[in-house]
Design an enzyme around this catalytic site. Structure first.
Site, short mmCIF file in Angstrom:
data_model
loop_
_atom_site.label_atom_id
_atom_site.label_comp_id
_atom_site.label_asym_id
_atom_site.label_seq_id
_atom_site.Cartn_x
_atom_site.Cartn_y
_atom_site.Cartn_z
N LYS A 129 0.84 -1.40 0.16
CA LYS A 129 0.04 -0.01 -0.17
C LYS A 129 1.02 1.24 -0.13
O LYS A 129 0.58 2.26 -0.51
CB LYS A 129 -1.00 -0.02 1.15
CG LYS A 129 -2.07 -1.04 1.15
CD LYS A 129 -3.00 -0.62 2.18
CE LYS A 129 -4.26 -1.59 2.09
NZ LYS A 129 -5.18 -1.58 3.00
N LYS A 170 -5.73 -9.81 -5.43
CA LYS A 170 -7.03 -10.13 -4.56
C LYS A 170 -7.94 -8.99 -5.04
O LYS A 170 -7.69 -7.91 -5.49
CB LYS A 170 -6.42 -9.83 -3.29
CG LYS A 170 -7.48 -9.84 -2.07
CD LYS A 170 -7.08 -9.38 -1.04
CE LYS A 170 -7.23 -7.98 -0.67
NZ LYS A 170 -7.38 -7.33 0.89
N LYS A 200 -11.92 -4.12 -2.02
CA LYS A 200 -12.80 -3.39 -1.94
C LYS A 200 -12.57 -1.88 -2.24
O LYS A 200 -13.67 -1.08 -2.76
CB LYS A 200 -13.78 -3.49 -0.79
CG LYS A 200 -13.09 -2.84 0.54
CD LYS A 200 -14.11 -2.88 1.66
CE LYS A 200 -14.16 -3.71 2.83
NZ LYS A 200 -12.76 -3.49 3.55
P1 AMP Z 1 -11.07 -5.79 4.58
O1 AMP Z 1 -11.88 -5.82 3.29
O2 AMP Z 1 -9.59 -5.74 4.30
O3 AMP Z 1 -11.41 -5.08 5.72
O4 AMP Z 1 -11.18 -7.23 5.01
C1 AMP Z 1 -12.35 -7.80 5.77
C2 AMP Z 1 -12.17 -9.38 5.92
O5 AMP Z 1 -12.33 -9.84 4.64
C3 AMP Z 1 -10.76 -10.10 6.20
O6 AMP Z 1 -10.69 -11.18 7.00
C4 AMP Z 1 -10.19 -10.18 5.00
O7 AMP Z 1 -9.02 -11.01 4.92
C5 AMP Z 1 -11.28 -10.72 4.05
N1 AMP Z 1 -11.23 -10.49 2.61
C6 AMP Z 1 -11.02 -9.27 2.15
N2 AMP Z 1 -10.77 -9.63 0.78
C7 AMP Z 1 -10.87 -10.86 0.66
C8 AMP Z 1 -10.56 -11.67 -0.67
N3 AMP Z 1 -10.53 -11.08 -2.00
N4 AMP Z 1 -10.58 -13.14 -0.39
C9 AMP Z 1 -10.97 -13.43 0.76
N5 AMP Z 1 -11.01 -12.76 1.85
C10 AMP Z 1 -11.11 -11.41 1.84
#
Ligand code: AMP
Ligand code: TRP
Length: 332
Positions: free
Chosen positions: A112, A197, A200
């Protein structure tokens, strides 16, 4: 009883990756088998360029989606991180436990910060210290397990290291937690770039399925997913990452295993079509329930208020104990 903690940060609309990697498990199993807390980690959203009004909107939306996905405030605790002061209180103590070298080694920080620098943006100091805050989230509650997607395991490993180090230096204070991952779809990849990946906050949205996308939008995104050269449907993450990603998603939706599913398909087109329909059906109840809940913000507010109160009561004694152990003078 096992204690579980996990969180999602309001930096963008929740995606299929969030759902398959984390949220679905929280709702289907974790909340029922343990004393579980799920948190919209809004302080974490301030570590990158942000718009205050948007973070507020996304925090409410994320909380609403967690409830729509089936988290039940009668059996688990749903709350917003900034409503509970203990996270920030403990974070500083953990910054005093960690070294700057171990923070700089975090893959997420490296990626990042490199991206921000390439875009000519500055890098917030909090992006570097972020894992200390995440460790505080987990350790404040004495969580045994942290259900996350694959990208978060390094941060949970660091949390373990900090807990062990603190306990050794200052006396036993923290439970040493471990990460748990889903069997399939622990890392859902971007449909347009299956080597990265599905995230979002990425700017290009064509490869990202959002939980609130209309069914036709979901279909279009999946039908246009980048596949690989050749025509054989095989599960090979190295050679055929696009096809493997679709198989992972389909397997996660329908149960079963991606290698076996591959054998059932003659063409990429048929695989895409079934995957699209499976995802549409998977998300339909979540979207519908979200619409109902969004029409009643008073209810969501009440859940978050009560959740924060419960969370505060659980975190306070541990954080107080950590303050005493590290040498801070107790209030008289
Ligand atoms: P975040 O969007 O980074 O806040 O992630 C929230 C949760 O979703 C965390 O446990 C991440 O590991 C999981 N997560 C986010 N993006 C992915 C993805 N593309 N595949 C699987 N898990 C994800
Ligand atoms: N860092 C996590 C992510 O980007 C979100 C998060 C913050 C988290 N605190 C947490 C996840 C504590 C699990 C436990 O996805």
């Amino acid at each position: 009883m096992t204690r579980i903690f996990s969180g999602v940060k309001p930096t963008g609309h929740l995606t299929l990756g969030n759902y398959l990697g984390a949220v679905r498990r929280w709702a289907e199993t974790d909340q029922h088998r343990a004393d579980a807390l799920f948190c919209v980690v809004d302080l974490h959203a301030l570590t990158v360029e942000h718009d205050p009004a948007r973070v507020r909107r996304l925090s409410r939306q994320a909380a609403t989606l967690l409830l729509a996905a089936g988290l039940d405030p009668a059996v688990c605790t749903v709350f917003v991180q900034s409503h509970v002061d203990e996270h920030a209180r403990l974070s500083f103590v953990l910054e005093c436990t960690a070294t700057d070298g171990e923070m700089r080694r975090m893959i997420q920080y490296k990626e990042k910060s490199a991206r921000a620098r390439a875009a000519g943006e500055s890098v917030r100091l909090s992006l570097l210290t972020y894992p200390a805050l995440m460790a505080a989230d987990i350790l404040a509650y004495g969580a045994d397990e942290v259900p996350v997607g694959d990208d978060q395991t390094q941060h949970v490993e660091l949390t373990r290291d900090l807990a062990v180090r603190f306990n050794q230096r200052y006396g036993h204070t923290f439970v040493v937690p471990k990460a748990t991952q889903p069997q399939v779809a622990a890392r859902v990849m971007d449909l347009q770039d299956p080597t990265s990946k599905m995230g979002k906050s990425h700017a290009a949205t064509a490869g990202i399925v959002y939980l609130l996308d209309e069914p036709d939008v979901v279909r279009k995104k999946i039908m246009r997913a980048v596949t690989d050269s050749g025509r054989e449907v095989e599960y090979d993450r190295e050679e055929k990452p696009g096809v493997a990603n679709l198989l992972d998603v389909l397997a996660a939706c329908e149960g079963g295993n991606p290698e076996e599913l591959a054998g059932a398909y003659e063409s990429y087109g048929a695989l895409k079509k079934d995957t699209a329909e499976a995802v549409v059906e998977l998300l339909r109840p979540v979207r519908e329930r979200h619409a109902e809940l969004a029409a009643d913000p008073g209810y969501v507010d009440k859940v978050l208020r009560e959740g924060a109160e419960r969370a505060r009561g659980m975190a306070r004694p541990t954080v107080d104990a950590a303050y005493r152990a590290i040498g801070l003078l107790p209030t008289g």
